[in-house]
Design a protein around this motif. Structure first.
Motif, PDB file in Angstrom:
ATOM      1  N   VAL A  53       0.850  -1.196   0.000  1.00  0.00           N
ATOM      2  CA  VAL A  53       0.000   0.000   0.000  1.00  0.00           C
ATOM      3  C   VAL A  53       0.885   1.245   0.000  1.00  0.00           C
ATOM      4  N   GLN A  54       0.647   2.124  -0.978  1.00  0.00           N
ATOM      5  CA  GLN A  54       1.439   3.348  -1.108  1.00  0.00           C
ATOM      6  C   GLN A  54       0.665   4.548  -0.573  1.00  0.00           C
ATOM      7  N   ASP A  55       1.415   5.480   0.023  1.00  0.00           N
ATOM      8  CA  ASP A  55       0.858   6.742   0.509  1.00  0.00           C
ATOM      9  C   ASP A  55       1.874   7.821   0.156  1.00  0.00           C
ATOM     10  N   LEU A  56       1.747   8.390  -1.036  1.00  0.00           N
ATOM     11  CA  LEU A  56       2.743   9.341  -1.510  1.00  0.00           C
ATOM     12  C   LEU A  56       2.805  10.606  -0.667  1.00  0.00           C
ATOM     13  N   LEU A  57       1.732  10.933   0.033  1.00  0.00           N
ATOM     14  CA  LEU A  57       1.763  12.106   0.910  1.00  0.00           C
ATOM     15  C   LEU A  57       2.541  11.822   2.197  1.00  0.00           C
ATOM     16  N   GLY A  58       2.668  10.565   2.563  1.00  0.00           N
ATOM     17  CA  GLY A  58       3.387  10.193   3.786  1.00  0.00           C
ATOM     18  C   GLY A  58       4.728   9.555   3.502  1.00  0.00           C
ATOM     19  N   ARG A  59       5.369   9.915   2.416  1.00  0.00           N
ATOM     20  CA  ARG A  59       6.632   9.263   2.050  1.00  0.00           C
ATOM     21  C   ARG A  59       7.808   9.811   2.842  1.00  0.00           C
ATOM     22  N   LEU A  60       8.806   8.966   3.016  1.00  0.00           N
ATOM     23  CA  LEU A  60      10.066   9.281   3.694  1.00  0.00           C
ATOM     24  C   LEU A  60       9.880   9.804   5.117  1.00  0.00           C
ATOM     25  N   ARG A  61       8.910   9.229   5.832  1.00  0.00           N
ATOM     26  CA  ARG A  61       8.747   9.564   7.244  1.00  0.00           C
ATOM     27  C   ARG A  61       9.855   8.886   8.040  1.00  0.00           C
ATOM     28  N   PRO A  62      10.395   9.564   9.043  1.00  0.00           N
ATOM     29  CA  PRO A  62      11.433   8.930   9.867  1.00  0.00           C
ATOM     30  C   PRO A  62      10.803   7.927  10.840  1.00  0.00           C
ATOM     31  N   PRO A  63      11.629   7.103  11.488  1.00  0.00           N
ATOM     32  CA  PRO A  63      11.110   6.177  12.497  1.00  0.00           C
ATOM     33  C   PRO A  63      10.449   6.922  13.654  1.00  0.00           C
ATOM     34  N   ALA A  64       9.680   6.203  14.454  1.00  0.00           N
ATOM     35  CA  ALA A  64       8.876   6.810  15.514  1.00  0.00           C
ATOM     36  C   ALA A  64       9.721   7.499  16.578  1.00  0.00           C
ATOM     37  N   TRP A  65      10.937   7.026  16.837  1.00  0.00           N
ATOM     38  CA  TRP A  65      11.750   7.590  17.909  1.00  0.00           C
ATOM     39  C   TRP A  65      12.525   8.836  17.476  1.00  0.00           C
ATOM     40  N   ILE A  66      12.444   9.210  16.212  1.00  0.00           N
ATOM     41  CA  ILE A  66      13.108  10.410  15.712  1.00  0.00           C
ATOM     42  C   ILE A  66      12.058  11.498  15.542  1.00  0.00           C
ATOM     43  N   GLU A  67      12.473  12.733  15.745  1.00  0.00           N
ATOM     44  CA  GLU A  67      11.535  13.850  15.618  1.00  0.00           C
ATOM     45  C   GLU A  67      10.904  13.858  14.226  1.00  0.00           C
ATOM     46  N   GLY A  68       9.612  13.975  14.179  1.00  0.00           N
ATOM     47  CA  GLY A  68       8.876  13.946  12.919  1.00  0.00           C
ATOM     48  C   GLY A  68       8.253  12.594  12.628  1.00  0.00           C
ATOM     49  N   ASN A 114       6.070   9.034  13.688  1.00  0.00           N
ATOM     50  CA  ASN A 114       4.831   8.803  14.431  1.00  0.00           C
ATOM     51  C   ASN A 114       4.672   7.318  14.718  1.00  0.00           C
ATOM     52  N   ALA A 115       3.767   7.006  15.629  1.00  0.00           N
ATOM     53  CA  ALA A 115       3.557   5.624  16.058  1.00  0.00           C
ATOM     54  C   ALA A 115       2.879   4.776  14.981  1.00  0.00           C
ATOM     55  N   ALA A 116       2.264   5.401  14.001  1.00  0.00           N
ATOM     56  CA  ALA A 116       1.603   4.643  12.937  1.00  0.00           C
ATOM     57  C   ALA A 116       2.626   3.928  12.053  1.00  0.00           C
ATOM     58  N   ASN A 117       3.809   4.504  11.916  1.00  0.00           N
ATOM     59  CA  ASN A 117       4.887   3.912  11.117  1.00  0.00           C
ATOM     60  C   ASN A 117       6.121   3.815  12.012  1.00  0.00           C
ATOM     61  N   LEU A 118       6.220   2.725  12.769  1.00  0.00           N
ATOM     62  CA  LEU A 118       7.293   2.610  13.762  1.00  0.00           C
ATOM     63  C   LEU A 118       8.680   2.706  13.149  1.00  0.00           C
ATOM     64  N   LEU A 119       8.899   2.101  11.994  1.00  0.00           N
ATOM     65  CA  LEU A 119      10.206   2.162  11.330  1.00  0.00           C
ATOM     66  C   LEU A 119      10.237   3.191  10.212  1.00  0.00           C
ATOM     67  N   GLY A 120       9.186   3.966  10.071  1.00  0.00           N
ATOM     68  CA  GLY A 120       9.132   4.988   9.035  1.00  0.00           C
ATOM     69  C   GLY A 120       8.549   4.453   7.739  1.00  0.00           C
ATOM     70  N   THR A 121       8.678   5.261   6.687  1.00  0.00           N
ATOM     71  CA  THR A 121       8.178   4.869   5.369  1.00  0.00           C
ATOM     72  C   THR A 121       9.275   5.049   4.328  1.00  0.00           C
ATOM     73  N   ASP A 122       9.106   4.400   3.196  1.00  0.00           N
ATOM     74  CA  ASP A 122      10.090   4.504   2.115  1.00  0.00           C
ATOM     75  C   ASP A 122       9.705   5.617   1.142  1.00  0.00           C
ATOM     76  N   HIS A 123      10.367   5.655  -0.003  1.00  0.00           N
ATOM     77  CA  HIS A 123      10.158   6.739  -0.966  1.00  0.00           C
ATOM     78  C   HIS A 123       8.787   6.709  -1.641  1.00  0.00           C
ATOM     79  N   LEU A 124       8.056   5.619  -1.481  1.00  0.00           N
ATOM     80  CA  LEU A 124       6.698   5.550  -2.019  1.00  0.00           C
ATOM     81  C   LEU A 124       5.642   5.592  -0.916  1.00  0.00           C
TER      82      LEU A 124
END
Length: 105
Positions: free
Chosen positions: A36-51, A53-63
């Motif tokens: 499942v892709q979410d282009l608006l939520g791309r390249l999110r950092p992991p949850a423990w880094i500023e920015g 969130n708990a929805a993506n614990l390890l973050g998101t990729d470029h897509l």
């Protein structure tokens, strides 16, 4: 008093069991489908880094795909490849052992 070798076996076996359980339970444990892709939520950092969130614990990729979901589903393939390679090498080893035992090599 325990021996260090026994402790290592228990810890190693526990880690293998944990990876196997997470791989088998990936559809239940994963926060989202891995494709499942979410282009608006791309390249999110992991949850423990500023920015992050708990929805993506390890973050998101470029897509915008969830990395934790992709790791969990990828573990299924890794476990399958490992299991198949052990079964194939075991079958070849047993066959060679039977031939060597029969001919007395």
């Amino acid at each position: 008093m325990t021996r260090p070798g026994v402790v290592r076996c228990v810890v190693g076996g526990s880690l293998v069991a944990l990876v196997l359980a997470m791989a088998l339970l990936a559809p239940v444990v994963a926060p989202s489908a891995p494709e499942v892709q979410d282009l608006l939520g791309r390249l999110r950092p992991p949850a423990w880094i500023e920015g992050g969130n708990a929805a993506n614990l390890l973050g998101t990729d470029h897509l915008g795909r969830d990395i934790l979901s992709r790791v969990l589903y990828g573990a299924r393939i890794s476990v399958l490849v490992g299991l198949v390679s052990v079964l194939i090498s075991g079958a070849i080893g047993v066959a060679l052992g039977l031939v060597a035992g029969y001919y007395g090599a």
